[in-house]
Design an enzyme around this catalytic site. Structure first.
Site, PDB file in Angstrom:
ATOM      1  N   ARG A 265       0.840  -1.205   0.000  1.00  0.00           N
ATOM      2  CA  ARG A 265       0.000   0.000   0.000  1.00  0.00           C
ATOM      3  C   ARG A 265       0.877   1.259   0.000  1.00  0.00           C
ATOM      4  NH1 ARG A 265      -0.466   4.650   2.589  1.00  0.00           N
ATOM      5  NH2 ARG A 265      -0.155   3.647   4.597  1.00  0.00           N
ATOM      6  N   ASP A 266       1.532   1.541   1.114  1.00  0.00           N
ATOM      7  CA  ASP A 266       2.364   2.755   1.225  1.00  0.00           C
ATOM      8  C   ASP A 266       3.490   2.697   0.199  1.00  0.00           C
ATOM      9  OD1 ASP A 266       3.559   5.085   2.189  1.00  0.00           O
ATOM     10  OD2 ASP A 266       3.297   4.537   4.279  1.00  0.00           O
TER      11      ASP A 266
ATOM     12  N   CYS B 142       4.251   9.012   0.676  1.00  0.00           N
ATOM     13  CA  CYS B 142       2.950   9.572   0.311  1.00  0.00           C
ATOM     14  C   CYS B 142       3.114  10.512  -0.872  1.00  0.00           C
ATOM     15  CB  CYS B 142       2.359  10.322   1.511  1.00  0.00           C
ATOM     16  SG  CYS B 142       0.801  11.140   1.123  1.00  0.00           S
TER      17      CYS B 142
ATOM     18  N   HIS C 185       8.769   6.645   8.812  1.00  0.00           N
ATOM     19  CA  HIS C 185       9.506   6.675   7.549  1.00  0.00           C
ATOM     20  C   HIS C 185      10.956   6.997   7.882  1.00  0.00           C
ATOM     21  CE1 HIS C 185       6.366   6.411   4.350  1.00  0.00           C
ATOM     22  NE2 HIS C 185       5.620   6.519   5.436  1.00  0.00           N
TER      23      HIS C 185
ATOM     24  N   HIS D 256       4.160   4.158  12.874  1.00  0.00           N
ATOM     25  CA  HIS D 256       4.405   4.063  11.433  1.00  0.00           C
ATOM     26  C   HIS D 256       5.459   5.115  11.081  1.00  0.00           C
ATOM     27  CE1 HIS D 256       2.653   3.875   7.150  1.00  0.00           C
ATOM     28  NE2 HIS D 256       3.409   4.959   7.120  1.00  0.00           N
TER      29      HIS D 256
ATOM     30  N   ASN E 129       9.324   3.971   3.936  1.00  0.00           N
ATOM     31  CA  ASN E 129       9.025   3.547   5.312  1.00  0.00           C
ATOM     32  C   ASN E 129      10.260   2.925   5.940  1.00  0.00           C
ATOM     33  OD1 ASN E 129       6.370   3.137   3.668  1.00  0.00           O
ATOM     34  ND2 ASN E 129       5.734   3.146   5.799  1.00  0.00           N
TER      35      ASN E 129
HETATM   36  N1  COA Z   1     -13.179   5.237  -4.099  1.00  0.00           N
HETATM   37  C1  COA Z   1     -13.401   5.448  -5.424  1.00  0.00           C
HETATM   38  N2  COA Z   1     -13.842   6.624  -5.909  1.00  0.00           N
HETATM   39  C2  COA Z   1     -14.075   7.608  -5.033  1.00  0.00           C
HETATM   40  C3  COA Z   1     -13.858   7.443  -3.659  1.00  0.00           C
HETATM   41  C4  COA Z   1     -13.394   6.193  -3.200  1.00  0.00           C
HETATM   42  N3  COA Z   1     -13.143   5.971  -1.900  1.00  0.00           N
HETATM   43  N4  COA Z   1     -14.184   8.591  -3.043  1.00  0.00           N
HETATM   44  C5  COA Z   1     -14.585   9.452  -3.986  1.00  0.00           C
HETATM   45  N5  COA Z   1     -14.528   8.858  -5.199  1.00  0.00           N
HETATM   46  C6  COA Z   1     -14.915   9.418  -6.492  1.00  0.00           C
HETATM   47  C7  COA Z   1     -16.324   9.959  -6.441  1.00  0.00           C
HETATM   48  O1  COA Z   1     -17.254   8.941  -6.699  1.00  0.00           O
HETATM   49  C8  COA Z   1     -16.288  10.988  -7.544  1.00  0.00           C
HETATM   50  O2  COA Z   1     -16.349  10.321  -8.780  1.00  0.00           O
HETATM   51  P1  COA Z   1     -17.138  10.955 -10.050  1.00  0.00           P
HETATM   52  O3  COA Z   1     -16.465  12.260 -10.323  1.00  0.00           O
HETATM   53  O4  COA Z   1     -16.916   9.926 -11.107  1.00  0.00           O
HETATM   54  O5  COA Z   1     -18.528  11.101  -9.576  1.00  0.00           O
HETATM   55  C9  COA Z   1     -14.883  11.566  -7.423  1.00  0.00           C
HETATM   56  O6  COA Z   1     -14.108  10.555  -6.772  1.00  0.00           O
HETATM   57  C10 COA Z   1     -14.831  12.841  -6.604  1.00  0.00           C
HETATM   58  O7  COA Z   1     -15.458  12.640  -5.340  1.00  0.00           O
HETATM   59  P2  COA Z   1     -15.193  13.602  -4.110  1.00  0.00           P
HETATM   60  O8  COA Z   1     -15.872  13.069  -2.911  1.00  0.00           O
HETATM   61  O9  COA Z   1     -15.528  15.017  -4.535  1.00  0.00           O
HETATM   62  O10 COA Z   1     -13.646  13.430  -3.904  1.00  0.00           O
HETATM   63  P3  COA Z   1     -12.449  14.457  -3.956  1.00  0.00           P
HETATM   64  O11 COA Z   1     -12.122  14.807  -5.357  1.00  0.00           O
HETATM   65  O12 COA Z   1     -12.716  15.582  -2.992  1.00  0.00           O
HETATM   66  O13 COA Z   1     -11.274  13.538  -3.399  1.00  0.00           O
HETATM   67  C11 COA Z   1     -10.723  11.658  -2.001  1.00  0.00           C
HETATM   68  C12 COA Z   1     -11.370  13.022  -2.085  1.00  0.00           C
HETATM   69  C13 COA Z   1     -10.669  11.264  -0.542  1.00  0.00           C
HETATM   70  C14 COA Z   1     -11.537  10.663  -2.790  1.00  0.00           C
HETATM   71  C15 COA Z   1      -9.303  11.751  -2.611  1.00  0.00           C
HETATM   72  O14 COA Z   1      -8.650  12.885  -2.087  1.00  0.00           O
HETATM   73  C16 COA Z   1      -8.460  10.531  -2.301  1.00  0.00           C
HETATM   74  O15 COA Z   1      -8.717   9.458  -2.838  1.00  0.00           O
HETATM   75  N6  COA Z   1      -7.435  10.657  -1.462  1.00  0.00           N
HETATM   76  C17 COA Z   1      -6.604   9.543  -1.048  1.00  0.00           C
HETATM   77  C18 COA Z   1      -5.166   9.937  -1.109  1.00  0.00           C
HETATM   78  C19 COA Z   1      -4.284   8.803  -0.669  1.00  0.00           C
HETATM   79  O16 COA Z   1      -4.574   7.633  -0.782  1.00  0.00           O
HETATM   80  N7  COA Z   1      -3.119   9.172  -0.157  1.00  0.00           N
HETATM   81  C20 COA Z   1      -2.135   8.243   0.286  1.00  0.00           C
HETATM   82  C21 COA Z   1      -2.418   7.677   1.638  1.00  0.00           C
HETATM   83  S1  COA Z   1      -1.471   8.498   2.879  1.00  0.00           S
HETATM   84 ZN    ZN Z   2       3.515   6.149   5.367  1.00  0.00          ZN
END
Ligand code: COA
Ligand code: ZN
Length: 318
Positions: A21-22, A246, A215, A213, A255
């Protein structure tokens, strides 16, 4: 070895492998699902019993993990292995529950700037998302854990007050979270900060289980883990070969490396149930797969009692 070391350390530690994942979220190369599956199976064969396998996040944000459903479906639920995945919101929780995880890990940041970068919303909105995920988890009977990013410092804001960490943890506990991982997203933790934060959280929330956790961005990831051991922490997250980082945090690097951590634990009399040699062999294959050297060190040198034949090097003659 009869006693574990340092004093206060547990006899057995839980090593949570987060490399798939990370680690993979930080790579340019998107590995095929079959390759991830093979790595997961080999890690399990090496004795890993806790895998943070993937994330149910937006596939546009993290395309490297867009195959979360397929990976879980193909891996199944290996006996005795805890499979968790990161989940940012209700949509992620619905996906993770359908796919069948043993636990969901909700995540948010201890600083507003990183939360906005990583989740595109303020912390208060993320806490609402946590509440929804907690409800969905409770209804399905699946545990919901939490991870707090930039808990020891933020690359955009600098120092993160311990009070901010405790306040978020308190809110998480109110929402039913029982286990919290403190994430050192860009390697800003130091021994005094680890001690300060663990002690403050224990005092405020004695029932909350803590995981660490780290790094290794500044070379003291294992030193910080050692401080955690002294404090009796039993759960550590690490990545095979030292992969990781990240994509939404400036300057993020790998990590703490799983083989290096397992080596340190075993040599300190702390059991993990993991076979170090088998782990090293997986790390070397990951290096080959990615086509670049990984930061892990034990994977290069081998265990300390791996002996070399006398004729492996020349004799210094004057
Ligand atoms: N899985 C799949 N799709 C998702 C989702 C999820 N968990 N959450 C939101 N979406 C989709 C929505 O359905 C929407 O799709 P559409 O445009 O086709 O309708 C789109 O994403 C936007 O949704 P929204 O709620 O407005 O999301 P956002 O653009 O504000 O983004 C997150 C928010 C949380 C989804 C996004 O920032 C994200 O995925 N972040 C994770 C980052 C990460 O993993 N970082 C590393 C870990 S430390
Ligand atoms: Zn991390």
């Amino acid at each position: 070895m009869s006693a574990s070391f340092p004093p206060g350390a547990p006899r057995r530690a839980v090593v949570v492998e987060v490399g798939l994942r990370d680690g993979l979220q930080a790579e340019q190369l998107i590995l095929p699902t079959a390759t991830k599956l093979d790595l997961a199976r080999r890690l399990i064969a090496a004795g890993v019993r806790h895998l943070e396998l993937t994330s149910f996040v937006s596939p546009r944000a993290v395309p490297q993990l867009a195959d979360a459903e397929e990976l879980l479906a193909r891996l199944g639920r290996p006996e005795g292995v805890e499979i968790t995945a990161l989940v940012p919101n209700a949509k992620g929780a619905e996906r993770a529950l359908r796919a069948g995880v043993d636990g969901m890990v909700v995540f948010l940041s201890a600083s507003e700037s990183h939360n906005r970068k990583n989740l595109n919303r303020p912390i208060a909105r993320s806490l609402e998302d946590v509440a929804e995920v907690a409800r969905l988890g409770a209804a399905a009977g699946v545990p919901v854990h939490a991870a707090l990013s930039v808990a020891f410092g933020c690359p955009f804001e600098g120092e993160v007050p311990v009070a901010a960490v405790v306040a978020i943890a308190q809110r998480l506990a109110e929402l039913g979270i029982r286990r919290l991982s403190l994430g050192d997203t860009t390697g800003m933790a130091t021994p005094p900060l680890v001690r300060e934060r663990v002690r403050a959280l224990r005092e405020a929330l004695p029932e909350l289980e803590l995981a660490l956790h780290f790094h290794n961005t500044r070379g003291i990831g294992l030193v910080n883990a050692w401080v955690g051991l002294e404090l009796g922490i039993e759960r550590f997250e690490s990545s095979i070969g030292g992969l990781g980082g990240c994509p939404f945090a400036a300057g993020a690097t790998g990590n703490v490396c799983t083989e290096d951590l397992v080596y340190l634990l075993h040599e300190s009399g702390i059991d993990t149930g993991i076979d170090l040699e088998a782990l090293i062999s997986v790390a070397r294959d990951v290096e080959r797969l990615l086509g670049r050297p990984l930061p892990g060190q034990v994977m290069k040198a081998g265990p300390r009692l791996k002996l070399h034949p006398l004729d492996a090097v020349a004799t210094a003659r004057g």
